[in-house]
Design a protein around this motif. Structure first.
Motif: not given
Length: 538
Positions: A142-147
């Motif tokens: 699972a990952a949280v990211m800036v796109t």
């Protein structure tokens, strides 16, 4: 009978009219007792099956660079730069992303600055925090990211994508683990946190790897269009991200004792290229740029971490839609169905038999509606039966030709997407049959009507292959050819860019939208036909 007289006939009491069921039975009797019409209708499923078998027999899958599968068996790609520490049990990882920079180059011969804007708009570069089941490509995560351009996202196991706040770097990100539940948060100041979303990642082990990551996929764009050929251009990208104060609570693995911010953090490249299944795609198909080079190691400067990443973390989709490909015979069978549907009304006009029909069955609109329902039902049965048969026949042929899992999963007729393609194909043939009958009623000329219907369905397919992609897409969207969009079965993901080739079915994101277009043609033309048949002499 004059126009005034037949309008009066439409107002006769129902007791003086045959029932609508009897009207349909009468029209069905007409349809099946004309031998050449019967032969044409029997030829339609034969053509659908024959073309489907020939297509399947001559098809070969493209070469693959990796057969990697994700936790649910989906074909995936999994390459990224990862600075990580072990986390046993529950915990939280936090960081501030100070900046992200997308780097790439486009040769002048491929469009230069204009194409560069397309690359920036298309590429899903990602920088953020990840919790992953070890370093094995394809493992649960699972990952949280800036796109860039798409805000903060929470993604898991390749196929799940949750949109968060419309924020970009600089921003704070946080991931919290509680068993198999992963929650993501975003903050502008590191004090007040906004939830991004929560996902469940079943099967996560007690000890996982957590930390900052960066990935930056190759941009694949349509570089050139010529009649009958497609050329794609590939433009490798890299993303440079600067992280500040990455912290893990609890601390996890012990540090080295030096007191540096980099204590306990390990630098690795998760790379799915080690899983090989063949050669990269041919140059004329995908640009032939080759694999992206490994990024430089992570760089620490105090509590600032600079990572450069290449690759992608996302599901992959095959280049060929096997189901749609094997149902292409629908175009061949359609020719016979259109001819019969048109002749079903124009033959009676030409011979003057329609006057007898209207005299025996007062209420012209009811007669035309009965004809439409009969010809539509026959077309639906033909399309459904032929579609089921062709898919059953071609499935073993496609397997023998190399269309195998994980890229081309096994399927059955009861799979929702396959069932939709089968029923949808039959429904499209039925709608086109009704459209043809209605247009024949308006034009009263068999040859002209058949030609007009065929041109509206086939010509857009030919023209779209030579037009600019946007023009080709709109041409397909606005013509009855859009109906065959319903045959698409390749899954589409909002977080995975795709190459839009209109003549291959890339018309609408939702398959039923294309079906709505052909239904609109049928309904509007039928309304005009009902109006015309009531006001004109037979």
């Amino acid at each position: 009978m004059t126009a005034t007289a037949h309008r009066a006939a439409d107002t006769l009491p129902d007791v003086d009219r045959p029932s609508f069921a009897r009207l349909m039975l009468s029209e069905w009797t007409k349809l099946r007792t004309v031998r050449r019409w019967t032969v044409a209708l029997l030829a339609a499923p034969v053509l659908i099956i024959l073309v489907g078998v020939l297509t399947a027999s001559s098809s070969q899958p493209g070469a693959l660079d990796s057969p990697l599968v994700g936790p649910d068996g989906t074909w995936v790609q999994d390459r990224f730069h990862f600075v990580h520490r072990p986390l046993t049990g529950d915990g939280t990882v936090t960081t501030r992303i100070a900046s992200t920079t997308l780097e790439f180059s486009v040769p002048p011969e491929d469009g230069g600055d204009a194409r560069a804007r397309d690359v920036e708009r298309t590429v899903w570069s990602k920088a953020g925090l990840m919790i992953k089941d070890g370093l094995r490509p394809g493992a649960r995560y699972a990952a949280v990211m800036v796109t860039p351009g798409r805000g903060v996202r929470l993604q898991s196991n390749f196929t799940t994508d949750i949109a968060g706040p419309a924020a970009g770097a600089p921003t704070w990100l946080r991931l919290t683990r509680a068993g198999s539940t992963i929650s993501a948060f975003q903050s502008a100041d590191g004090l007040s946190w906004d939830p991004v979303g929560t996902v469940t990642v079943p099967g996560l082990p007690q000890t996982v790897e957590v930390g900052p990551f960066v990935t930056s996929p190759t941009a694949t764009l349509l570089a050139q269009r010529q009649f009958g050929s497609i050329r794609l251009g590939q433009y490798p990208t890299t993303t440079r991200a600067v992280f500040e104060r990455p912290t893990l609570e609890p601390a996890g693995a012990p540090g080295t004792g030096s007191g540096e911010p980099s204590d306990g953090w390990q630098d690795d490249e998760v790379d799915d290229s080690a899983v090989q299944a063949g050669t990269p795609p041919a140059p004329d198909r995908a640009g032939g740029k080759g694999p992206q080079a490994a990024p430089p190691p992570a760089v620490w400067a105090g509590d600032r971490l600079t990572l450069v990443g290449v690759g992608d973390i996302a599901p992959r989709t095959p280049g060929e839609d096997v189901i749609k490909q094997n149902l292409t015979g629908g175009y061949a069978g359609l020719m016979a169905i259109v001819a019969v549907a048109v002749l079903f009304v124009t033959a009676e006009y030409r011979r003057g038999m329609l006057r007898t029909t209207f005299a025996a069955s007062p209420g012209r609109r009811r007669v035309l509606a009965a004809k439409a329902l009969v010809v539509g039902a026959v077309a639906f049965v033909i399309g459904f039966t032929a579609s089921v048969a062709v898919l059953l026949i071609t499935q073993p042929i496609m397997r023998d030709n190399g269309f195998l899992p994980p890229v081309y999963p096994d399927w059955s007729l009861t799979d929702p997407t396959v069932s939709r393609a089968i029923v949808g194909t039959a429904a499209v043939l039925a709608a086109i049959a009704v459209f043809s009958l209605a247009l024949g009623t308006v034009l009263r000329r068999a040859a002209g009507t058949v030609a007009a219907v065929i041109v509206l369905i086939v010509l857009p397919q030919l023209l779209a292959s030579g037009l600019p992609p946007v023009a080709g897409q709109w041409l397909m969207r606005l013509t009855p050819a859009a109906g065959f969009t319903i045959q698409q079965t390749i899954p589409r993901y909002d977080h995975v860019p795709r190459i839009c080739v209109p003549e291959n079915g890339c018309v609408y994101d939702q398959p039923w939208a294309g079906f709505a277009v052909i239904c609109a043609y049928a309904l509007v033309t039928m309304a005009v036909a009902l109006w015309a048949v009531q006001r004109r002499d037979a």
